[in-house]
Design a protein around this motif. Structure first.
Motif, short mmCIF file in Angstrom:
data_model
loop_
_atom_site.label_atom_id
_atom_site.label_comp_id
_atom_site.label_asym_id
_atom_site.label_seq_id
_atom_site.Cartn_x
_atom_site.Cartn_y
_atom_site.Cartn_z
N MET A 1 0.90 -0.98 0.06
CA MET A 1 -0.26 -0.36 0.11
C MET A 1 1.04 1.23 -0.08
N SER A 2 -0.11 2.05 -0.39
CA SER A 2 0.87 3.25 -0.91
C SER A 2 0.57 4.85 0.64
N LYS A 3 -0.52 4.06 1.78
CA LYS A 3 -0.12 4.86 2.76
C LYS A 3 -1.30 3.88 3.82
N LYS A 4 -1.41 3.38 4.54
CA LYS A 4 -1.83 2.25 6.04
C LYS A 4 -3.36 2.82 6.12
N ASN A 5 -3.91 1.63 5.12
CA ASN A 5 -5.86 0.95 5.25
C ASN A 5 -5.28 0.85 6.68
N PRO A 6 -6.01 1.13 7.69
CA PRO A 6 -6.17 0.32 8.67
C PRO A 6 -6.69 -0.65 8.90
N ALA A 7 -8.25 -0.76 7.22
CA ALA A 7 -8.27 -2.01 7.80
C ALA A 7 -8.21 -2.88 6.97
N ILE A 8 -7.68 -2.55 5.88
CA ILE A 8 -7.04 -3.87 5.25
C ILE A 8 -5.91 -4.58 5.58
N VAL B 1 -10.92 19.57 3.94
CA VAL B 1 -10.21 19.70 5.78
C VAL B 1 -9.29 18.36 5.48
N SER B 2 -8.27 18.10 6.18
CA SER B 2 -7.56 16.96 6.59
C SER B 2 -7.32 16.56 7.79
N HIS B 3 -7.14 15.78 7.78
CA HIS B 3 -6.73 15.47 9.03
C HIS B 3 -7.70 15.92 10.19
N SER B 4 -9.09 15.83 9.86
CA SER B 4 -10.22 16.07 10.92
C SER B 4 -10.36 14.34 12.05
N GLU B 5 -10.57 14.19 13.05
CA GLU B 5 -10.57 12.55 13.65
C GLU B 5 -12.52 12.02 13.63
N ILE B 6 -12.19 10.98 12.75
CA ILE B 6 -13.41 10.56 12.30
C ILE B 6 -13.72 9.40 13.54
N ILE B 7 -15.33 9.11 14.40
CA ILE B 7 -15.79 8.31 15.13
C ILE B 7 -16.85 7.41 14.45
N VAL B 8 -15.93 6.29 14.71
CA VAL B 8 -17.58 5.19 13.50
C VAL B 8 -17.75 4.85 14.68
N ASP B 9 -19.51 4.62 14.47
CA ASP B 9 -19.80 3.59 15.80
C ASP B 9 -19.93 2.43 15.13
N LYS B 10 -19.40 1.14 15.43
CA LYS B 10 -19.14 -0.25 14.48
C LYS B 10 -20.44 -0.89 15.45
N GLU B 11 -20.74 -0.71 16.29
CA GLU B 11 -22.46 -1.35 16.60
C GLU B 11 -23.12 -1.49 16.38
N TYR C 1 -13.25 1.75 4.53
CA TYR C 1 -11.80 2.61 4.56
C TYR C 1 -11.72 3.10 3.39
N ALA C 2 -10.96 4.17 3.25
CA ALA C 2 -10.96 4.37 1.80
C ALA C 2 -9.86 5.80 2.54
N SER C 3 -9.55 6.65 2.57
CA SER C 3 -8.30 6.68 2.46
C SER C 3 -8.57 7.88 3.58
N VAL C 4 -8.50 7.60 4.74
CA VAL C 4 -7.58 7.87 6.21
C VAL C 4 -6.96 7.30 6.90
N SER C 5 -6.50 7.63 8.08
CA SER C 5 -5.06 7.07 8.56
C SER C 5 -5.42 6.90 10.49
N GLU C 6 -5.14 5.54 10.15
CA GLU C 6 -5.56 5.53 12.15
C GLU C 6 -4.13 5.82 13.28
N GLU C 7 -4.51 6.47 14.07
CA GLU C 7 -3.08 6.72 15.16
C GLU C 7 -3.75 6.99 16.87
N ASN C 8 -2.65 5.93 17.53
CA ASN C 8 -3.29 5.71 18.94
C ASN C 8 -4.86 5.32 18.09
#
Ligand code: AMP
Ligand code: GLY
Length: 440
Positions: free
Chosen positions: A31-38, A349-359, A370-377
């Motif tokens: 990957m060129s950028k880490k897709n956390p789900a992949i 607007v870049s690098h804003s936090e996204i909160i997902v309610d998976k349940e 997930y498309a173009s997102v990153s995961e940090e901590n």
């Protein structure tokens, strides 16, 4: 167990990864950028590097002893990733550089269709400088003009009279801009009608179709605003579209078949991979708007989520040239809505936090890619491109749309989406437009 190297990192590749695993494969990803789900689907067997670093890709494929590779995006294909991998005996689902020019160069594509007399081609002319452009525009009439740069543009380089070009001056200014960037200009006749996506699997000779999908390229509700990579897409329970008949599909398939034969004749190479036909149904019949040499994004999410046939077997058949039977799909409608950063595509607007309610998403049966997102901590952040695809799947379009729309409420962040994709209102508008065009 079959081991597959997946190349790419968007939502398209996320759904491809899921389908490969469902088909019984284990996967690793480049990957060129880490897709956390992949990354999770690969149990973190991933490499993050430039997708043009073929030698790193080859080393990684060999290290993992992969049975084959599959390429998601067009960019590495048009610079020869399939040639590079195949030269090292790594079978690759995805066309060689020669065949990839079907998407890589619009001039190549139109000229091929012209040379092999493929009916769904349209009138076009290529230009290397401004001299002849004015004459040509006067000849065909400015209101019939579409201007395209020759190379890849991420779906954003095409300018259409009435949508993006409103005067002769606009046409010439845009052509000059393309020349200033050392590009080649192609001017095409403007088509009017309804577009649809027809994605096929191709094993070199056989061409097997998948359900029709309609993408929505404009950024805002009501088809307003700039073109994007695609804001969402829908498909119907009968795997057709209300304004496209079975006969139309069989004609489209025949045209795809002819293109596959033409490219084999022209390049002496077999096209092996996924071939995406963007068609427009017009008063003069079905016409080719463009070819893509890979799955559509978002369309892959509409198609692979309802594919009953085993995706791994399909890939093996593509490689072996044994794609002989039609594929099976659930008779379900699907709606995909892309959540994109506020301001996308012009000033995201870049690098804003996204909160997902998976349940909550699971509870209503909505799927998330997930498309173009990153995961940090452990936290997910947006970037400047499309962030998350939400899919609803149901017996009817209206139920699928409700699930997808409801699903968007369980993702929060500085994001927006088109609330109208997949609604009856938009569908009726499209049907009406088609009727008007056919009546003219
Ligand atoms: P493309 O990148 O070639 O798919 O073009 C992007 C979008 O521009 C298409 O999906 C169409 O909506 C529009 N477009 C491209 N070519 C034409 C054409 N010849 N006539 C009308 N619209 C076009
Ligand atoms: N959905 C348009 C594309 O994938 O190019």
């Amino acid at each position: 167990m079959v081991k597959v190297l997946l190349i790419g990192n968007g939502a398209r590749e996320h759904v491809m990864a899921e389908a490969l695993i469902k088909g019984g494969a284990t996967i690793c990803a480049f990957m060129s950028k880490k897709n956390p789900a992949i990354a999770r689907l690969c149990n973190d067997e991933i490499i993050i590097d430039n997708l043009s670093n073929f030698s790193a890709m080859i080393d990684y494929a060999k290290l993992n002893k992969v049975d084959f590779a599959i390429v998601g995006p067009e960019a590495p294909l048009v610079i020869g990733v399939a040639n590079a991998l195949q030269a090292q005996d790594i079978p690759t689902v995805g066309p060689t550089i020669e065949c990839a020019q079907l998407e890589g160069s619009k001039i190549f594509m139109r000229s091929l269709l012209e040379k092999y007399k493929i009916e769904s081609n349209i009138m076009f002319k290529q230009f290397k400088d401004m001299d002849e452009i004015k004459d040509f525009v006067h000849k065909i009439g400015k209101e019939n003009v579409v201007v395209k740069p020759d190379g890849l543009t991420g779906g954003k380089g095409v300018k259409v009279w009435g949508d993006h070009l409103h005067s002769e001056e606009d046409i010439y200014t845009y052509c000059n801009e393309i020349f200033d960037e050392n590009g080649r200009v192609i001017i095409e006749e403007k088509l009017d009608g309804e577009e649809f996506t027809y994605i096929c699997f191709v094993d070199g000779k056989n061409v097997v179709g998948t359900p029709l999908v309609q993408d929505n390229k404009r950024a805002y509700n009501g088809d307003e605003g700039p073109n994007t990579g695609g804001m969402g897409s829908y498909s119907m329970g009968d795997n057709l579209l209300p304004f496209v008949s079975k006969e139309d599909v069989s004609y489209a398939n025949d045209q795809m078949h002819k293109v596959v034969a033409a490219i084999a004749e022209e390049t002496k190479q077999e096209y092996k991979g996924i071939l995406y036909g963007q068609f427009m149904k017009t008063q003069k019949g079905l016409k080719i708007v463009e070819f893509n040499i890979r799955f559509g994004d978002p369309e892959a999410m509409n198609i692979l989520t309802i594919m009953k046939s085993n995706f791994v077997t399909v890939c093996q058949d593509i490689l072996a040239g044994t794609l002989l039977k039609p594929l099976e799909f659930e008779q379900k409608a699907t709606v995909c809505k892309y959540l994109v950063p506020e301001g996308y595509p012009v000033n995201p607007v870049s690098h804003s936090e996204i909160i997902v309610d998976k349940e909550a998403l699971e509870k209503i049966g909505a799927k998330l890619y997930y498309a173009s997102v990153s995961e940090e901590n452990g936290k997910v952040y947006s970037s400047t491109s499309r962030a998350i695809g939400i899919i609803g799947i149901a017996n009817t379009l209206s139920e699928a749309e409700k699930i997808a729309e409801e699903g968007t409420k369980f993702v929060s962040g500085a994001l927006f989406h088109r609330t109208d994709i997949g609604t009856q209102e938009v569908l009726d508008k499209r049907i009406q437009h088609m009727e008007n065009v056919l009546k003219e």
